[in-house]
Motif scaffolding. Structure first.
Motif, PDB file in Angstrom:
ATOM      1  N   ARG A  77       0.739  -1.114   0.011  1.00 31.96           N
ATOM      2  CA  ARG A  77       0.034  -0.063   0.123  1.00 31.96           C
ATOM      3  C   ARG A  77       0.792   1.374  -0.004  1.00 31.96           C
ATOM      4  O   ARG A  77       0.622   2.138   0.744  1.00 31.96           O
ATOM      5  N   CYS A  78       1.929   1.209  -0.705  1.00 33.29           N
ATOM      6  CA  CYS A  78       2.744   2.584  -0.945  1.00 33.29           C
ATOM      7  C   CYS A  78       2.212   3.590  -1.634  1.00 33.29           C
ATOM      8  O   CYS A  78       2.443   4.817  -1.708  1.00 33.29           O
ATOM      9  N   SER A  79       1.044   3.129  -2.768  1.00 35.19           N
ATOM     10  CA  SER A  79       0.738   3.972  -3.761  1.00 35.19           C
ATOM     11  C   SER A  79       1.446   4.598  -4.707  1.00 35.19           C
ATOM     12  O   SER A  79       1.234   5.240  -5.718  1.00 35.19           O
ATOM     13  N   PRO A 117       7.465  -1.279  -5.300  1.00 33.78           N
ATOM     14  CA  PRO A 117       8.416  -1.653  -4.513  1.00 33.78           C
ATOM     15  C   PRO A 117       8.810  -3.240  -4.322  1.00 33.78           C
ATOM     16  O   PRO A 117       9.612  -3.811  -3.868  1.00 33.78           O
ATOM     17  N   VAL A 118       7.704  -4.072  -4.408  1.00 32.08           N
ATOM     18  CA  VAL A 118       7.670  -5.541  -4.472  1.00 32.08           C
ATOM     19  C   VAL A 118       7.344  -5.922  -5.532  1.00 32.08           C
ATOM     20  O   VAL A 118       7.221  -7.362  -5.400  1.00 32.08           O
ATOM     21  N   ILE A 126       5.316  -6.181  -8.311  1.00 32.53           N
ATOM     22  CA  ILE A 126       4.191  -6.928  -8.448  1.00 32.53           C
ATOM     23  C   ILE A 126       3.989  -6.684 -10.053  1.00 32.53           C
ATOM     24  O   ILE A 126       3.805  -5.686 -10.266  1.00 32.53           O
TER      25      ILE A 126
HETATM   26  S1  SF4 Z   1       3.048  -0.116  -6.136  1.00 28.41           S
HETATM   27 FE1  SF4 Z   1       3.208  -2.113  -5.355  1.00 28.41          FE
HETATM   28  S2  SF4 Z   1       3.247  -2.057  -3.356  1.00 28.41           S
HETATM   29 FE2  SF4 Z   1       2.956   0.005  -3.681  1.00 28.41          FE
HETATM   30  S3  SF4 Z   1       0.428   0.326  -3.771  1.00 28.41           S
HETATM   31 FE3  SF4 Z   1       1.025  -0.555  -5.870  1.00 28.41          FE
HETATM   32  S4  SF4 Z   1       1.040  -2.626  -5.940  1.00 28.41           S
HETATM   33 FE4  SF4 Z   1       1.046  -1.766  -3.811  1.00 28.41          FE
END
Ligand code: SF4
Lengths: 488, 245
Positions: A328-330, A387-388, A390
């Protein structure tokens, strides 16, 4: 192909995961709002630049991303084990753990806990998950008033509005609008209030301070929960969260089951990834970590509510489960060209933007949020920023495929499925393909000065704003054959 | 070198000049170009719209048609991206591991035009002549899916007579997105409006890119507004010479 039937999804009629309109319709209205467009363009471009600067200065950013991805993938593979370990640890340290199958169960639980504590008012912080389940409405129905204390959430609550961004829920508002909301809704607001940021925060501070001091129950979300120690963590910028987490006698934390991380040391990775990706800061101003109950210090009663609400259904999809890795970094919202133009409300869910487009349909069942996987041009900016790591574009395609496959199983034909089947049939044979090309050349009659200004539906959606090219008198393959014969 | 041309269904049907220019360019550089005539479409539109099962025969066709070719070139970042990043996935989704392996092998020999020129053939100066002010839009799939980086710009900088203008916010999507352009026409148009504004700000007469699809979208918008600039595929610029403009 595995099917995903049978896993409970988030129930309808409660919470905020479903919009009232499909994305394309809701987006059209948002696009017409010039103020919104300008607010969003300003806000997202500022955050984008900040993020790019602090990410660029880390030589091992890609290694950190990979570490974040790997920890999340490993957690999801053993989620059952880590959740039980978390429950054990929290319980051993004086907390109470509750398991909520869905929004209805979670709301009932929390309402009961607040009532048991004898409170009629609660303060809330960092709690998008409680917005997912519609907790405020449930509390209100039980006669309990919830005060949002994060500045942006407060603006949204006072404005009788909906959040439109994960991190900056009031991103669709500018300073002047916020000032008007405060003057209208804050009891005792100074009529001379200006729209200078310092003035606005001072007004919010005065308003909130009284509520913090009076509250007996605090409700929060969590960014992380460490299984091996039972420690909960919240990262924030304002310090309001910390007051909410430390001042009340009773603290209730509502957390999605995917937020657990295995080890204390994993925080090292996420506490670097999260602030840089979300606010574009090297480090966030406040990180609050707490473990169970500490006698004489902070809340003396701690309840952790572990929420499923469709997450197990997402976990059952081996491709789709990546969406549960989200911290949830956005960042994906801020770089998304679609989000930047439509804002968050068009997505109809508390989770907007690219991550919302892959998460909301999995929580509710794809059919109930069927327009969201298509709310993307698949440009890939989200994947690059996440950052992860996805792979959101691949997830979008996967969910589109699930949607098409589920419809086929239920034998729902659509003009599109017929067109796609016909196109595939044509393309599967060079002879049919060439015949279709010749048929298409009949479209030449529509052309004037080398362009076509109007096409019949569904291609009228193309010519509503764009000319279409006139088919040439000769295709490439005909030219080749004429020039070079049928040998390759 | 013997190079098989995968012209892509869009260029074949609507923009044959792109295929002719690619052929002329590679032959000018001394290579043999072949055109396997059983080719049709990579299936990207089907995959990206969710019709993966319908794409399966197209994946199989691509593999069968190009399996014996040493090197394959496509004048499209997104079709190359589909071959490289989607074909094996589609085959695996429907349990055909053997096809997935074959698809991976063919994909490893399939190149987008700027990749072929710079990485495989080792040229940057292709001897082209194009006396116009040009701006380059890096399409999302060539940029982020393939990672072509500055290869197209390196090629364009060596074109005689060409005045290269930097496109502001170049890496922002133009809003095409395949069926996105018709499923979400309003958002697509809003994105297009910003891209056109960037193109106009450069003062270029020509906006180029490595994908006919995005160019059809950007060009369609510019043409509708009678904005002035036109769109020309990278292959057509690199294919132009003083003798054959
Ligand atoms: S960038 Fe990745 S971690 Fe951040 S809100 Fe979007 S999906 Fe989630």
């Amino acid at each position: 192909m595995s099917t995903y039937l049978g896993m409970p999804t988030a129930p309808p009629g409660v919470g905020h995961l479903r919009g009232t309109q499909p994305f394309d319709i809701a987006a059209r209205r948002a696009l017409g709002n010039s103020q919104l467009r300008r607010n969003l363009a300003n806000a997202t471009s500022t955050i984008r630049a900040r993020r790019a600067a602090v990410v660029g200065e880390l030589p091992d950013w890609e290694a950190l991303r990979e570490a974040g991805r790997a920890i999340k993938a490993e957690t999801m593979a053993h989620l059952d084990r880590y959740l039980e370990q978390l429950e054990e640890q929290v319980t051993a340290r004086g907390g109470t753990v509750h398991w909520a199958r869905d929004a209805i169960e979670a709301n009932r639980l929390v309402t009961g806990l607040v009532t048991d504590a004898g409170a009629r008012e609660v303060v809330k912080s960092k709690s998008i998950t409680t917005d997912e389940i519609g907790l405020n409405e449930a509390l209100a129905a039980a006669g309990i008033t919830a005060h949002e204390t994060d500045l942006a959430e407060l603006i949204v609550q006072l404005g009788h509005d909906r959040p439109s961004h994960i991190l900056v829920p009031a991103i669709h508002r500018n300073r002047a609008e916020i000032r008007d909301i405060f003057l209208r809704e804050m009891p005792g607001a100074d009529p001379g209030l200006t729209d200078a940021p310092a003035d606005l925060t001072a007004a919010a501070r005065t308003h909130l301070r009284q509520r913090f001091l009076a509250a007996r129950v605090g409700i929060s979300g969590a960014n992380f929960a460490v299984a091996e120690t039972g420690t909960l963590g919240v990262v924030e910028s304002e310090g309001n969260g910390r007051m909410c987490l430390t001042l009340p006698e009773t603290l209730i934390t509502v957390m999605g089951i995917e937020k657990v991380i295995p080890r204390w040391q994993d925080l090292e990775v996420f506490l670097q990834l999260l602030p840089r990706s979300s606010t574009g800061e090297r480090m966030n101003p406040y990180t609050t970590l707490w473990t169970g109950v500490t006698p004489g210090d902070g809340p003396q009663r701690f309840h952790l509510v572990l929420l499923d609400n469709g997450r197990t259904a997402a976990l059952a999809d081996q491709v789709g489960r990546q969406a549960l890795h989200c911290i949830r970094c956005s960042a994906c919202l801020n770089v998304c060209p679609v989000y930047e133009r439509t804002g968050g409300h068009a997505y109809g869910s508390v989770y907007p933007g690219p991550i919302g487009a892959v998460l909301s349909p999995q929580l509710t069942g794809v059919e109930e949020n069927a327009s969201l996987p298509y709310a993307s041009s698949l440009c890939g900016a989200c994947y690059q920023a996440c950052p992860v790591k996805i792979d959101i574009p691949s997830l979008l395609v996967h969910l589109r495929a699930r949607h098409v496959e589920e419809r086929r199983q239920r034998r729902v034909p659509s003009p599109e499925s017929v067109t796609m089947a016909a196109a595939a049939w044509v393309m599967a044979s060079p002879g049919r393909y060439a015949a279709a090309q010749r048929a298409g050349q009949a479209g030449r009659v529509l052309g004037r000065d080398g362009r076509i200004r109007r096409l019949p539906p569904p291609l009228s959606a193309w010519t509503s704003a764009r000319d279409a090219p006139v088919p040439p008198p000769e295709t490439f393959r005909d030219w080749w054959r004429r020039e070079r014969g049928t040998a390759q | 070198m013997r190079i098989a041309l995968f012209v892509t269904c869009l260029a074949d049907t609507l923009f044959p000049g792109v295929g002719k220019a690619t052929t002329a360019l590679l032959e000018r550089l001394g290579h043999d170009v072949t055109f396997p005539q059983a080719q049709t479409c990579c299936g990207q539109m089907h995959v990206n719209t969710g019709y993966l099962q319908q794409a399966l025969p197209l994946v199989r066709r691509y593999v069968e048609v190009f399996e014996d070719c040493e090197v394959i070139v496509a004048p499209s970042g997104s079709c190359t991206g589909s071959v490289r990043h989607q074909h094996a996935m589609v085959a695996r989704r429907y349990g055909d591991e053997a096809l997935a392996r074959r698809a991976e092998a063919v994909a490893a020999r399939t190149y987008e035009l700027s990749e072929l020129l710079t990485d495989v053939l080792g040229v940057e100066d292709v001897g082209a002549y194009y006396p116009h002010r040009v701006t380059y839009h890096p399409t999302c799939h060539s940029l982020r899916l393939l990672g072509v980086g500055d290869r197209p710009l390196r090629l364009l900088r060596r074109v005689a007579g060409l005045d290269l203008a930097v496109l502001p916010d170049a890496e922002t999507c133009c809003g095409f997105g395949g069926t996105f352009a018709v499923k979400n026409p309003d958002v697509s148009t809003a994105m297009l409006a910003d891209k056109m504004r960037s193109v106009l700000a450069t003062g270029a007469e020509v906006c180029t890119a490595g994908d006919s699809s995005c160019l059809m979208h950007i060009g369609g918008g510019l043409s509708r507004l009678r904005a002035g600039p036109r769109t020309v595929h990278l292959a057509e610029i690199l294919g132009s010479t003083r003798d054959q403009p």
